[in-house]
Design a protein around this motif. Structure first.
Motif, PDB file in Angstrom:
ATOM      1  N   LYS A 164       0.572  -1.431  -0.006  1.00  0.00           N
ATOM      2  CA  LYS A 164       0.046  -0.209   0.077  1.00  0.00           C
ATOM      3  C   LYS A 164       1.173   1.078   0.221  1.00  0.00           C
ATOM      4  CE  LYS A 164      -2.007  -1.117   3.942  1.00  0.00           C
ATOM      5  NZ  LYS A 164      -3.463  -1.054   4.939  1.00  0.00           N
ATOM      6  N   ASP A 165       0.396   2.982  -0.442  1.00  0.00           N
ATOM      7  CA  ASP A 165       1.252   3.166  -0.870  1.00  0.00           C
ATOM      8  C   ASP A 165       1.582   3.774   0.701  1.00  0.00           C
ATOM      9  OD1 ASP A 165       0.814   3.591  -3.629  1.00  0.00           O
ATOM     10  OD2 ASP A 165      -0.202   5.154  -3.898  1.00  0.00           O
ATOM     11  N   GLY A 166       2.446   4.567   0.650  1.00  0.00           N
ATOM     12  CA  GLY A 166       3.517   4.886   1.875  1.00  0.00           C
ATOM     13  C   GLY A 166       3.103   3.779   3.013  1.00  0.00           C
ATOM     14  N   SER A 167       2.859   2.624   2.733  1.00  0.00           N
ATOM     15  CA  SER A 167       3.350   2.010   4.540  1.00  0.00           C
ATOM     16  C   SER A 167       4.319   1.540   4.958  1.00  0.00           C
ATOM     17  CB  SER A 167       2.825   0.204   3.549  1.00  0.00           C
ATOM     18  OG  SER A 167       3.433  -0.245   3.497  1.00  0.00           O
ATOM     19  N   GLU A 168       4.361   1.972   6.458  1.00  0.00           N
ATOM     20  CA  GLU A 168       5.542   2.083   7.061  1.00  0.00           C
ATOM     21  C   GLU A 168       6.176   0.642   6.321  1.00  0.00           C
ATOM     22  OE1 GLU A 168       6.622   4.301   9.218  1.00  0.00           O
ATOM     23  OE2 GLU A 168       4.514   4.971   8.262  1.00  0.00           O
ATOM     24  N   GLN A 169       5.855  -0.666   6.239  1.00  0.00           N
ATOM     25  CA  GLN A 169       6.559  -1.678   6.438  1.00  0.00           C
ATOM     26  C   GLN A 169       7.216  -1.354   4.503  1.00  0.00           C
ATOM     27  OE1 GLN A 169       4.466  -5.565   5.118  1.00  0.00           O
ATOM     28  NE2 GLN A 169       6.661  -6.568   6.309  1.00  0.00           N
ATOM     29  N   LEU A 170       6.871  -0.943   3.729  1.00  0.00           N
ATOM     30  CA  LEU A 170       7.197  -0.438   2.257  1.00  0.00           C
ATOM     31  C   LEU A 170       8.295   0.585   2.351  1.00  0.00           C
ATOM     32  CD1 LEU A 170       7.594   0.247  -0.741  1.00  0.00           C
ATOM     33  CD2 LEU A 170       5.337   0.791  -0.654  1.00  0.00           C
ATOM     34  N   LYS A 171       8.332   1.945   3.092  1.00  0.00           N
ATOM     35  CA  LYS A 171       9.396   2.849   3.793  1.00  0.00           C
ATOM     36  C   LYS A 171      10.640   2.303   4.442  1.00  0.00           C
ATOM     37  CE  LYS A 171       6.251   7.088   4.406  1.00  0.00           C
ATOM     38  NZ  LYS A 171       5.004   7.756   5.100  1.00  0.00           N
ATOM     39  N   GLU A 172       9.817   1.268   5.464  1.00  0.00           N
ATOM     40  CA  GLU A 172      11.025   0.529   5.945  1.00  0.00           C
ATOM     41  C   GLU A 172      11.419  -0.099   4.742  1.00  0.00           C
ATOM     42  OE1 GLU A 172      13.983  -1.189   8.925  1.00  0.00           O
ATOM     43  OE2 GLU A 172      12.269   0.669   9.428  1.00  0.00           O
ATOM     44  N   SER A 173      11.192  -0.984   4.159  1.00  0.00           N
ATOM     45  CA  SER A 173      12.032  -1.657   2.936  1.00  0.00           C
ATOM     46  C   SER A 173      12.862  -0.817   2.113  1.00  0.00           C
ATOM     47  CB  SER A 173      11.235  -2.086   2.892  1.00  0.00           C
ATOM     48  OG  SER A 173      10.362  -3.478   3.241  1.00  0.00           O
ATOM     49  N   LEU A 174      12.038  -0.077   2.116  1.00  0.00           N
ATOM     50  CA  LEU A 174      13.244   1.097   0.901  1.00  0.00           C
ATOM     51  C   LEU A 174      14.552   1.756   1.812  1.00  0.00           C
ATOM     52  CD1 LEU A 174      10.626   2.944  -0.755  1.00  0.00           C
ATOM     53  CD2 LEU A 174      11.946   1.672  -2.123  1.00  0.00           C
ATOM     54  N   ASN A 175      14.268   2.208   2.913  1.00  0.00           N
ATOM     55  CA  ASN A 175      15.641   2.445   3.614  1.00  0.00           C
ATOM     56  C   ASN A 175      15.833   1.378   3.719  1.00  0.00           C
ATOM     57  OD1 ASN A 175      14.289   5.312   3.898  1.00  0.00           O
ATOM     58  ND2 ASN A 175      13.355   4.343   6.221  1.00  0.00           N
ATOM     59  N   LEU A 176      15.891  -0.297   4.567  1.00  0.00           N
ATOM     60  CA  LEU A 176      16.801  -1.232   3.711  1.00  0.00           C
ATOM     61  C   LEU A 176      17.788  -1.672   3.259  1.00  0.00           C
ATOM     62  CD1 LEU A 176      17.803  -3.075   5.907  1.00  0.00           C
ATOM     63  CD2 LEU A 176      16.186  -4.874   5.137  1.00  0.00           C
ATOM     64  N   LEU A 177      16.883  -1.029   1.703  1.00  0.00           N
ATOM     65  CA  LEU A 177      17.282  -1.138   0.606  1.00  0.00           C
ATOM     66  C   LEU A 177      18.017  -0.230   0.216  1.00  0.00           C
ATOM     67  CD1 LEU A 177      15.546  -1.929  -2.514  1.00  0.00           C
ATOM     68  CD2 LEU A 177      17.091  -0.088  -2.673  1.00  0.00           C
ATOM     69  N   PHE A 178      18.551   1.038   0.749  1.00  0.00           N
ATOM     70  CA  PHE A 178      18.928   2.043   0.245  1.00  0.00           C
ATOM     71  C   PHE A 178      20.177   2.031   1.755  1.00  0.00           C
ATOM     72  CE2 PHE A 178      15.086   4.748  -0.550  1.00  0.00           C
ATOM     73  CZ  PHE A 178      14.843   4.838  -1.503  1.00  0.00           C
ATOM     74  N   THR A 179      20.117   1.112   1.903  1.00  0.00           N
ATOM     75  CA  THR A 179      21.426   1.629   3.162  1.00  0.00           C
ATOM     76  C   THR A 179      22.315   0.441   3.287  1.00  0.00           C
ATOM     77  OG1 THR A 179      20.151   2.249   5.298  1.00  0.00           O
ATOM     78  CG2 THR A 179      22.070   0.715   6.145  1.00  0.00           C
ATOM     79  N   TYR A 180      21.985  -0.652   2.546  1.00  0.00           N
ATOM     80  CA  TYR A 180      22.487  -2.314   2.152  1.00  0.00           C
ATOM     81  C   TYR A 180      23.247  -1.442   0.888  1.00  0.00           C
ATOM     82  CZ  TYR A 180      23.532  -6.374  -0.126  1.00  0.00           C
ATOM     83  OH  TYR A 180      24.714  -7.532  -1.034  1.00  0.00           O
ATOM     84  N   GLU A 181      22.418  -1.007  -0.315  1.00  0.00           N
ATOM     85  CA  GLU A 181      23.241   0.026  -1.163  1.00  0.00           C
ATOM     86  C   GLU A 181      24.379   0.905  -1.234  1.00  0.00           C
ATOM     87  OE1 GLU A 181      20.349  -0.668  -5.139  1.00  0.00           O
ATOM     88  OE2 GLU A 181      19.788   0.980  -3.581  1.00  0.00           O
ATOM     89  N   GLU A 182      24.722   1.550  -0.657  1.00  0.00           N
ATOM     90  CA  GLU A 182      25.429   2.139  -0.134  1.00  0.00           C
ATOM     91  C   GLU A 182      26.320   1.777   0.741  1.00  0.00           C
ATOM     92  OE1 GLU A 182      25.980   5.694  -1.145  1.00  0.00           O
ATOM     93  OE2 GLU A 182      24.187   5.110  -2.585  1.00  0.00           O
ATOM     94  N   SER A 183      26.172   0.216   1.439  1.00  0.00           N
ATOM     95  CA  SER A 183      27.367   0.322   1.909  1.00  0.00           C
ATOM     96  C   SER A 183      28.466  -0.368   1.428  1.00  0.00           C
ATOM     97  CB  SER A 183      27.006  -1.491   3.087  1.00  0.00           C
ATOM     98  OG  SER A 183      26.258  -1.833   2.021  1.00  0.00           O
ATOM     99  N   GLY A 184      29.127  -1.092   2.167  1.00  0.00           N
ATOM    100  CA  GLY A 184      30.845  -1.236   0.785  1.00  0.00           C
ATOM    101  C   GLY A 184      29.967  -3.170   0.757  1.00  0.00           C
ATOM    102  N   PHE A 185      29.424  -3.708   1.825  1.00  0.00           N
ATOM    103  CA  PHE A 185      28.821  -5.509   0.931  1.00  0.00           C
ATOM    104  C   PHE A 185      28.352  -4.757  -0.715  1.00  0.00           C
ATOM    105  CE2 PHE A 185      27.048  -9.328   1.067  1.00  0.00           C
ATOM    106  CZ  PHE A 185      28.714 -10.220   1.663  1.00  0.00           C
ATOM    107  N   GLY A 186      27.236  -4.136   0.231  1.00  0.00           N
ATOM    108  CA  GLY A 186      26.269  -3.967  -1.398  1.00  0.00           C
ATOM    109  C   GLY A 186      26.806  -3.717  -2.268  1.00  0.00           C
ATOM    110  N   LYS A 187      27.676  -2.604  -2.767  1.00  0.00           N
ATOM    111  CA  LYS A 187      28.537  -2.380  -3.748  1.00  0.00           C
ATOM    112  C   LYS A 187      29.436  -2.993  -3.824  1.00  0.00           C
ATOM    113  CE  LYS A 187      28.938   2.890  -1.554  1.00  0.00           C
ATOM    114  NZ  LYS A 187      30.146   4.023  -1.437  1.00  0.00           N
ATOM    115  N   LYS A 188      30.360  -3.515  -3.529  1.00  0.00           N
ATOM    116  CA  LYS A 188      30.842  -5.145  -3.921  1.00  0.00           C
ATOM    117  C   LYS A 188      29.896  -6.296  -5.276  1.00  0.00           C
ATOM    118  CE  LYS A 188      34.069  -7.775  -4.202  1.00  0.00           C
ATOM    119  NZ  LYS A 188      35.083  -7.972  -4.848  1.00  0.00           N
ATOM    120  N   PHE A 189      28.592  -6.333  -3.960  1.00  0.00           N
ATOM    121  CA  PHE A 189      28.188  -7.718  -4.196  1.00  0.00           C
ATOM    122  C   PHE A 189      26.614  -6.642  -5.216  1.00  0.00           C
ATOM    123  CE2 PHE A 189      30.580  -9.374  -1.414  1.00  0.00           C
ATOM    124  CZ  PHE A 189      31.108 -10.372  -1.862  1.00  0.00           C
TER     125      PHE A 189
END
Length: 261
Positions: A164-189
């Motif tokens: 659902k638009d703007g659901s807390e779980q969806l926002k949490e998932s996007l934040n988790l995705l962004f955080t992983y992408e910016e991490s050293g491990f995320g940039k590698k794999f």
């Protein structure tokens, strides 16, 4: 006739004359007002439907990548030759807002003969799976369009999450995705999919040399930091990682492909 009666008749005649003059003034004023209204209405008709102010130019601004300028004009229903002041800009705006790729739109008249249109498109951040149907979601958590045949697919996948638009779980998932992408491990794999399961919690499928990272139900960001710290330890030349279990923010378990050990 007595002098008294004569004076009364004179007063009556004077009063009647005053009333006649007052009525004449009112009628004259009313005629002036009606004449002005008629003149203004005539001017309005001349401006709106007369030969002046035809639309000669339609300007479409915005960083358009998903929709063509000609398509924007078609959606609005505005065409060259229409009367500038007859064009319903509010209706054109609503038509644009109904188009799936359009996030914001503005339609305005510009004298003497131009319609100016500004369009801002949605920018997909990921594809979210809802009941096995894929939809685009932007970085703010707005689910805005079903993915159709021919639409671009080069986006991360989010699955198992409340869509659902703007659901807390969806926002949490996007934040988790962004955080992983910016991490050293995320940039590698990299990442191809972020999945949520009620029993297991969050897990990531990497993009490069695909394997699964299980993050569980909590402390996601600490676990991602710890993964980056352990990056040099978990990698072995010539040996592929099969999975990583981030059981805590200070401990991980790594499974390798046995035939490569």
């Amino acid at each position: 006739m007595s002098i008294f009666l004569e004076r009364q008749q004179i007063r009556k005649r004077k009063t009647f004359a005053k009333r006649i003059k007052a009525t004449e003034r009112v009628l004259f004023s009313l005629a002036v007002v009606l004449g002005g209204v008629a003149a203004m209405y005539g001017l309005y008709l001349f401006v709106v439907s007369g030969p002046i102010f035809p639309v000669k130019k339609i300007v479409v601004d915005g960083n358009l990548t998903r929709i063509m300028k000609e398509e924007v004009e078609t959606i609005t229903g505005i065409g060259i030759g229409q009367k500038l002041f007859v064009v319903n800009v509010e209706n054109a705006h609503e038509r644009l807002k109904e188009y799936a790729w359009i996030r914001e739109a503005t339609v305005r008249r510009r004298l003497p003969n131009t319609i100016w249109i500004y369009v801002e498109e949605y920018e997909p951040e990921a594809i979210i799976i809802n009941d096995n149907v894929p939809f685009y979601v932007d970085k703010e958590g707005v689910v805005f369009k079903k993915v159709e045949p021919g639409d671009p697919l080069e986006y991360k996948i989010i699955s198992g999450v409340d869509s659902k638009d703007g659901s807390e779980q969806l926002k949490e998932s996007l934040n988790l995705l962004f955080t992983y992408e910016e991490s050293g491990f995320g940039k590698k794999f990299g990442i191809s999919e972020l999945h949520y399961d009620e029993l297991i919690g969050y897990s990531i499928v990497t993009d490069n040399n695909p394997f699964q990272i299980v993050l569980g139900q909590d402390a996601f960001y600490d676990k991602i930091d710890f993964l980056s710290v352990c990056q040099g330890i978990v990698e072995h030349p010539g040996v592929g990682i099969k999975y990583i279990l981030a059981t805590s923010k200070e401990r991980i378990a790594v499974g390798y492909h046995r035939d490569e050990i």
